[in-house]
Design a protein around this motif. Structure first.
Motif, PDB file in Angstrom:
ATOM      1  N   ILE A 142       0.870  -1.167   0.000  1.00 36.88           N
ATOM      2  CA  ILE A 142       0.000   0.000   0.000  1.00 36.88           C
ATOM      3  C   ILE A 142       0.911   1.221   0.000  1.00 36.88           C
ATOM      4  CG2 ILE A 142      -0.195   0.020   2.534  1.00 36.88           C
ATOM      5  CD1 ILE A 142      -3.104   1.091   2.143  1.00 36.88           C
ATOM      6  N   GLU A 143       0.534   2.244  -0.754  1.00 36.57           N
ATOM      7  CA  GLU A 143       1.328   3.471  -0.770  1.00 36.57           C
ATOM      8  C   GLU A 143       1.207   4.156   0.587  1.00 36.57           C
ATOM      9  OE1 GLU A 143      -0.077   5.754  -4.082  1.00 36.57           O
ATOM     10  OE2 GLU A 143       0.998   4.511  -5.516  1.00 36.57           O
ATOM     11  N   LEU A 144       2.282   4.793   1.004  1.00 38.31           N
ATOM     12  CA  LEU A 144       2.338   5.403   2.332  1.00 38.31           C
ATOM     13  C   LEU A 144       1.202   6.388   2.569  1.00 38.31           C
ATOM     14  CD1 LEU A 144       3.774   5.740   5.023  1.00 38.31           C
ATOM     15  CD2 LEU A 144       5.334   7.351   3.922  1.00 38.31           C
ATOM     16  N   CYS A 145       0.918   7.262   1.619  1.00 32.23           N
ATOM     17  CA  CYS A 145      -0.157   8.244   1.811  1.00 32.23           C
ATOM     18  C   CYS A 145      -1.512   7.559   1.955  1.00 32.23           C
ATOM     19  CB  CYS A 145      -0.173   9.283   0.699  1.00 32.23           C
ATOM     20  SG  CYS A 145      -0.436   8.633  -0.957  1.00 32.23           S
ATOM     21  N   ARG A 146      -1.729   6.484   1.231  1.00 34.94           N
ATOM     22  CA  ARG A 146      -2.994   5.739   1.334  1.00 34.94           C
ATOM     23  C   ARG A 146      -3.095   5.001   2.664  1.00 34.94           C
ATOM     24  NH1 ARG A 146      -5.576   5.106  -3.835  1.00 34.94           N
ATOM     25  NH2 ARG A 146      -4.231   5.889  -5.483  1.00 34.94           N
ATOM     26  N   LEU A 147      -1.964   4.531   3.168  1.00 36.87           N
ATOM     27  CA  LEU A 147      -1.942   3.845   4.458  1.00 36.87           C
ATOM     28  C   LEU A 147      -2.381   4.779   5.570  1.00 36.87           C
ATOM     29  CD1 LEU A 147      -1.159   1.505   6.395  1.00 36.87           C
ATOM     30  CD2 LEU A 147       1.144   2.465   6.399  1.00 36.87           C
ATOM     31  N   LEU A 148      -1.848   5.986   5.593  1.00 35.20           N
ATOM     32  CA  LEU A 148      -2.212   6.939   6.650  1.00 35.20           C
ATOM     33  C   LEU A 148      -3.702   7.248   6.636  1.00 35.20           C
ATOM     34  CD1 LEU A 148       0.754   9.482   6.538  1.00 35.20           C
ATOM     35  CD2 LEU A 148       0.459   7.497   8.026  1.00 35.20           C
TER      36      LEU A 148
ATOM     37  N   GLY B 128      -6.394  12.336   1.758  1.00 36.42           N
ATOM     38  CA  GLY B 128      -5.142  12.036   1.094  1.00 36.42           C
ATOM     39  C   GLY B 128      -4.225  13.243   1.064  1.00 36.42           C
ATOM     40  N   GLY B 129      -4.805  14.427   0.913  1.00 37.81           N
ATOM     41  CA  GLY B 129      -4.021  15.655   0.900  1.00 37.81           C
ATOM     42  C   GLY B 129      -3.336  15.893   2.229  1.00 37.81           C
ATOM     43  N   GLU B 130      -4.061  15.645   3.309  1.00 37.23           N
ATOM     44  CA  GLU B 130      -3.486  15.796   4.649  1.00 37.23           C
ATOM     45  C   GLU B 130      -2.334  14.812   4.852  1.00 37.23           C
ATOM     46  OE1 GLU B 130      -4.925  14.958   9.198  1.00 37.23           O
ATOM     47  OE2 GLU B 130      -6.404  15.853   7.853  1.00 37.23           O
ATOM     48  N   ALA B 131      -2.516  13.582   4.376  1.00 36.12           N
ATOM     49  CA  ALA B 131      -1.471  12.562   4.484  1.00 36.12           C
ATOM     50  C   ALA B 131      -0.237  12.969   3.681  1.00 36.12           C
ATOM     51  CB  ALA B 131      -1.995  11.209   4.005  1.00 36.12           C
ATOM     52  N   LYS B 132      -0.445  13.446   2.454  1.00 34.32           N
ATOM     53  CA  LYS B 132       0.676  13.867   1.609  1.00 34.32           C
ATOM     54  C   LYS B 132       1.444  15.017   2.244  1.00 34.32           C
ATOM     55  CE  LYS B 132      -1.413  12.268  -2.661  1.00 34.32           C
ATOM     56  NZ  LYS B 132      -2.044  12.634  -3.938  1.00 34.32           N
ATOM     57  N   TYR B 133       0.735  15.964   2.822  1.00 34.92           N
ATOM     58  CA  TYR B 133       1.379  17.102   3.467  1.00 34.92           C
ATOM     59  C   TYR B 133       2.235  16.641   4.655  1.00 34.92           C
ATOM     60  CZ  TYR B 133       2.108  21.582   5.742  1.00 34.92           C
ATOM     61  OH  TYR B 133       2.695  22.678   6.334  1.00 34.92           O
ATOM     62  N   ALA B 134       1.691  15.753   5.481  1.00 37.13           N
ATOM     63  CA  ALA B 134       2.434  15.242   6.639  1.00 37.13           C
ATOM     64  C   ALA B 134       3.714  14.540   6.199  1.00 37.13           C
ATOM     65  CB  ALA B 134       1.547  14.290   7.442  1.00 37.13           C
TER      66      ALA B 134
ATOM     67  N   ARG C  37       8.723  10.278   0.571  1.00 39.63           N
ATOM     68  CA  ARG C  37       8.098   9.848  -0.692  1.00 39.63           C
ATOM     69  C   ARG C  37       6.649   9.448  -0.403  1.00 39.63           C
ATOM     70  NH1 ARG C  37      11.458   4.987  -2.415  1.00 39.63           N
ATOM     71  NH2 ARG C  37      11.447   4.730  -0.169  1.00 39.63           N
ATOM     72  N   LYS C  38       5.718  10.191  -0.974  1.00 45.70           N
ATOM     73  CA  LYS C  38       4.296   9.949  -0.711  1.00 45.70           C
ATOM     74  C   LYS C  38       3.835   8.582  -1.192  1.00 45.70           C
ATOM     75  CE  LYS C  38       3.498  13.754  -2.978  1.00 45.70           C
ATOM     76  NZ  LYS C  38       4.697  14.559  -3.095  1.00 45.70           N
ATOM     77  N   SER C  39       4.423   8.117  -2.291  1.00 41.26           N
ATOM     78  CA  SER C  39       3.985   6.848  -2.879  1.00 41.26           C
ATOM     79  C   SER C  39       4.904   5.686  -2.508  1.00 41.26           C
ATOM     80  CB  SER C  39       3.858   6.981  -4.392  1.00 41.26           C
ATOM     81  OG  SER C  39       5.113   7.334  -4.948  1.00 41.26           O
ATOM     82  N   CYS C  40       5.690   5.850  -1.457  1.00 38.93           N
ATOM     83  CA  CYS C  40       6.558   4.774  -0.974  1.00 38.93           C
ATOM     84  C   CYS C  40       5.715   3.524  -0.732  1.00 38.93           C
ATOM     85  CB  CYS C  40       7.243   5.226   0.322  1.00 38.93           C
ATOM     86  SG  CYS C  40       8.186   3.948   1.148  1.00 38.93           S
ATOM     87  N   LYS C  41       6.167   2.388  -1.246  1.00 43.84           N
ATOM     88  CA  LYS C  41       5.413   1.146  -1.102  1.00 43.84           C
ATOM     89  C   LYS C  41       5.677   0.527   0.268  1.00 43.84           C
ATOM     90  CE  LYS C  41       5.390   0.183  -6.015  1.00 43.84           C
ATOM     91  NZ  LYS C  41       5.882  -0.682  -7.089  1.00 43.84           N
ATOM     92  N   ILE C  42       4.624   0.368   1.044  1.00 43.46           N
ATOM     93  CA  ILE C  42       4.712  -0.225   2.374  1.00 43.46           C
ATOM     94  C   ILE C  42       4.227  -1.671   2.273  1.00 43.46           C
ATOM     95  CG2 ILE C  42       3.956  -0.062   4.771  1.00 43.46           C
ATOM     96  CD1 ILE C  42       5.705   2.292   3.792  1.00 43.46           C
ATOM     97  N   ARG C  43       5.047  -2.576   2.774  1.00 43.49           N
ATOM     98  CA  ARG C  43       4.751  -4.006   2.675  1.00 43.49           C
ATOM     99  C   ARG C  43       4.604  -4.623   4.066  1.00 43.49           C
ATOM    100  NH1 ARG C  43       5.935  -5.070  -2.705  1.00 43.49           N
ATOM    101  NH2 ARG C  43       7.323  -3.555  -3.661  1.00 43.49           N
ATOM    102  N   ALA C  44       4.071  -5.831   4.108  1.00 37.16           N
ATOM    103  CA  ALA C  44       3.898  -6.545   5.372  1.00 37.16           C
ATOM    104  C   ALA C  44       5.233  -6.648   6.101  1.00 37.16           C
ATOM    105  CB  ALA C  44       3.318  -7.933   5.119  1.00 37.16           C
ATOM    106  N   GLY C  45       5.183  -6.453   7.402  1.00 37.65           N
ATOM    107  CA  GLY C  45       6.376  -6.545   8.229  1.00 37.65           C
ATOM    108  C   GLY C  45       7.004  -5.197   8.531  1.00 37.65           C
ATOM    109  N   GLN C  46       6.591  -4.154   7.817  1.00 37.42           N
ATOM    110  CA  GLN C  46       7.168  -2.835   8.053  1.00 37.42           C
ATOM    111  C   GLN C  46       6.408  -2.093   9.151  1.00 37.42           C
ATOM    112  OE1 GLN C  46       7.364  -1.405   3.814  1.00 37.42           O
ATOM    113  NE2 GLN C  46       9.485  -0.997   4.435  1.00 37.42           N
TER     114      GLN C  46
END
Length: 70
Positions: free
Chosen positions: A12-18, A27-33, A48-57
């Protein structure tokens, strides 16, 4: 205390995870943070807003620590 987040899919992309975890209202608030250096992944500030977050992180934002699970 770490909070679990169950991942549906490979990543999941980092901004979407938040947003999905309810830590940001939009999503805008997440990107700003992320741009402001308020989020860390595995102990390192991630801008990086679209950093890929994977299981275990682990993602930390404010007082929240998310542990991503498969």
């Amino acid at each position: 205390m770490p909070e679990p987040f169950v991942l549906h899919g490979e990543f999941i992309e980092l901004c979407r995870l938040l947003k999905a975890a309810g830590l940001c209202n939009s999503g805008g608030e997440a990107k700003y943070a992320i741009e402001q250096g308020q989020v860390s992944v595995e102990g390192h500030v991630e801008t990086r807003k679209s950093c890929k977050i994977r299981a275990g992180q682990t993602v930390i934002f404010g007082q929240h620590e998310l542990v991503v699970q498969a």
